[in-house]
Design a protein around this motif. Structure first.
Motif, PDB file in Angstrom:
ATOM      1  N   ASN A 178      34.801 -10.223   9.307  1.00 38.99           N
ATOM      2  CA  ASN A 178      33.519 -10.120   9.090  1.00 38.99           C
ATOM      3  C   ASN A 178      33.240  -9.428   7.920  1.00 38.99           C
ATOM      4  OD1 ASN A 178      31.862 -10.265  11.988  1.00 38.99           O
ATOM      5  ND2 ASN A 178      33.951  -9.552  12.671  1.00 38.99           N
ATOM      6  N   LYS A 179      33.872  -8.292   6.991  1.00 32.73           N
ATOM      7  CA  LYS A 179      33.786  -7.652   6.109  1.00 32.73           C
ATOM      8  C   LYS A 179      33.313  -8.492   5.019  1.00 32.73           C
ATOM      9  CE  LYS A 179      34.726  -2.818   5.774  1.00 32.73           C
ATOM     10  NZ  LYS A 179      35.761  -1.648   5.266  1.00 32.73           N
ATOM     11  N   ALA A 183      27.381  -4.411   6.550  1.00 35.36           N
ATOM     12  CA  ALA A 183      26.164  -5.331   6.248  1.00 35.36           C
ATOM     13  C   ALA A 183      24.926  -4.881   5.400  1.00 35.36           C
ATOM     14  CB  ALA A 183      25.621  -5.833   7.849  1.00 35.36           C
ATOM     15  N   THR A 214      22.451  -7.794  11.703  1.00 38.62           N
ATOM     16  CA  THR A 214      22.903  -7.636  12.399  1.00 38.62           C
ATOM     17  C   THR A 214      23.062  -7.854  13.669  1.00 38.62           C
ATOM     18  OG1 THR A 214      22.742  -4.913  12.811  1.00 38.62           O
ATOM     19  CG2 THR A 214      24.899  -5.918  11.156  1.00 38.62           C
ATOM     20  N   ILE A 272      25.857 -11.252  10.934  1.00 41.79           N
ATOM     21  CA  ILE A 272      26.850 -11.101  11.253  1.00 41.79           C
ATOM     22  C   ILE A 272      26.756 -10.489  12.760  1.00 41.79           C
ATOM     23  CG2 ILE A 272      28.127 -10.927   9.185  1.00 41.79           C
ATOM     24  CD1 ILE A 272      29.065  -7.688   9.695  1.00 41.79           C
ATOM     25  N   ALA A 305      31.008 -10.882   5.088  1.00 45.27           N
ATOM     26  CA  ALA A 305      29.445 -10.150   4.659  1.00 45.27           C
ATOM     27  C   ALA A 305      29.196 -10.070   3.056  1.00 45.27           C
ATOM     28  CB  ALA A 305      29.649  -8.356   5.508  1.00 45.27           C
TER      29      ALA A 305
END
Ligand code: DQA
Length: 254
Positions: free
Chosen positions: A102-103, A132, A139, A114, A106
Motif C-alpha cells: 500500500n505504501k 497517504a 484514504t 487507498i 501510495a
C-alpha cells in the motif's frame, strides 16, 4: 453540511452518491479490457480490487500495471483496494506485505485513494494513513462482514473508530440476514450522518436483501455506491446503467 472531497474531477459528499465500479480481472489483459468497458460507462470512480490479480503479491507487477490502467481510465479517479481473505477478499497477505504494497502504491502517484482495512489494527492503519497524507492521497478505512450484520452500536463503534483514525471515507459493508438488519444499517448510516454531518461515509448492506442500501445513499447518507460493469466484486451489486437511472430518479424526487 457534508464536506465535499474533490477526488480528481469528482466531488464526493454532495448530490447523488458517486458510482464506483470494481476491476476484478486476474491478469493485465483482462483488467485493461474491463477498464475500456468502464471508461465507456457512467461511473464516477474505479476500484482496483488488486486481490483478484494473480500477481497481487508482487509489488513490481502491481506498480507496472498501474500506469497501464491509468492510461485507459484517463482522468477517472482510482481507488486501490487489497481486500484480504479475512474480509471476503481473494488472497491472504501478511501485515508486512500489506503495509509495503500500500505504501508503494501510495507514493506511485497513480491512485487517488487507498482502502485500508480497520481490522488490520491501529498500527497498520495509522502507518498507512500517514503515508497517504504524505503522498496527498485520500484514504478509505473499511470493514466488511460477509456473513452477518453486527448490532447497531457495533456498527457505530466501527465507523467512529475509522473516523478517529483519520480516514477520509469510513466504509462498512455487512450482510443482512433478515429485513431488520437492513433497517439497522440504514439507521446507523443516518445516525452517523447526523452526528458527523461534515463526514462522507459509505454504508452498505450486501446481498439481495441489502440492495436498497446501495440505492438510498442520498437519503440515509452514503457517499459512494458500488456497481458493476462486467463482474460484481460483492453480492448485491447491480449494473452501473441501472444504478445511474435509479440514483437519478431518487435525486430528481428530492
Ligand atoms: O468495500 C467494498 C464494497 C463492496 O464490498 C460492496 O459490497 O459493494 C465491494 C468491494 O469491492 C469494495 O471494496
Amino acid at each position: 453540511m457534508t464536506q465535499t472531497y474533490k477526488v480528481g474531477n469528482v466531488s464526493i459528499g454532495e448530490g447523488m452518491p458517486k458510482i464506483c465500479a470494481p476491476l476484478t480481472g486476474t491478469n493485465v489483459d483482462e483488467i485493461l479490457e474491463e477498464c475500456k468497458m468502464i471508461r465507456a460507462s457512467a461511473v464516477d470512480l474505479v476500484e482496483w480490487r488488486v486481490d483478484f490479480f494473480d500477481d497481487a503479491l508482487l509489488t513490481d507487477r502491481v506498480l507496472a500495471t498501474l500506469p497501464k490502467i491509468k492510461e485507459v481510465l484517463e482522468d477517472l479517479p482510482l481507488i486501490f483496494s487489497f481486500r484480504t481473505a479475512e474480509e471476503g477478499g481473494e488472497k491472504k497477505i501478511t501485515d508486512k506485505q500489506y503495509v509495503s504494497l500500500n505504501k508503494a502504491v501510495a507514493v506511485s502517484g497513480h491512485v487517488h485513494i487507498i482502502d485500508i482495512e480497520l481490522f488490520r489494527g491501529k498500527n497498520v492503519v495509522e502507518e498507512l494513513v500517514t503515508a497517504a497524507k504524505e503522498s496527498q492521497i485520500y484514504t478509505i478505512i473499511s470493514n466488511h462482514d460477509f456473513n452477518r450484520t453486527p448490532e447497531m452500536e457495533e456498527l457505530i463503534r466501527r465507523v467512529t473508530s475509522a473516523i478517529e483514525l483519520g480516514g477520509d471515507f469510513p466504509k462498512l459493508a455487512v450482510m443482512p440476514q433478515r429485513e431488520e438488519d437492513l433497517l439497522t444499517v440504514l439507521k446507523a448510516s443516518l445516525q452517523m450522518k447526523r452526528t458527523y454531518p461534515e463526514q462522507a461515509i459509505i454504508m452498505i448492506a450486501m446481498g439481495s436483501l441489502g440492495m436498497i442500501s446501495r440505492l438510498s445513499g442520498e437519503i440515509f447518507g452514503s457517499a459512494i455506491t458500488f456497481a458493476s460493469v462486467r463482474n460484481a466484486s460483492a453480492p448485491g451489486q447491480i449494473s452501473v446503467t441501472d444504478m445511474k437511472s435509479i440514483l437519478q430518479l431518487i435525486h430528481d424526487a428530492k
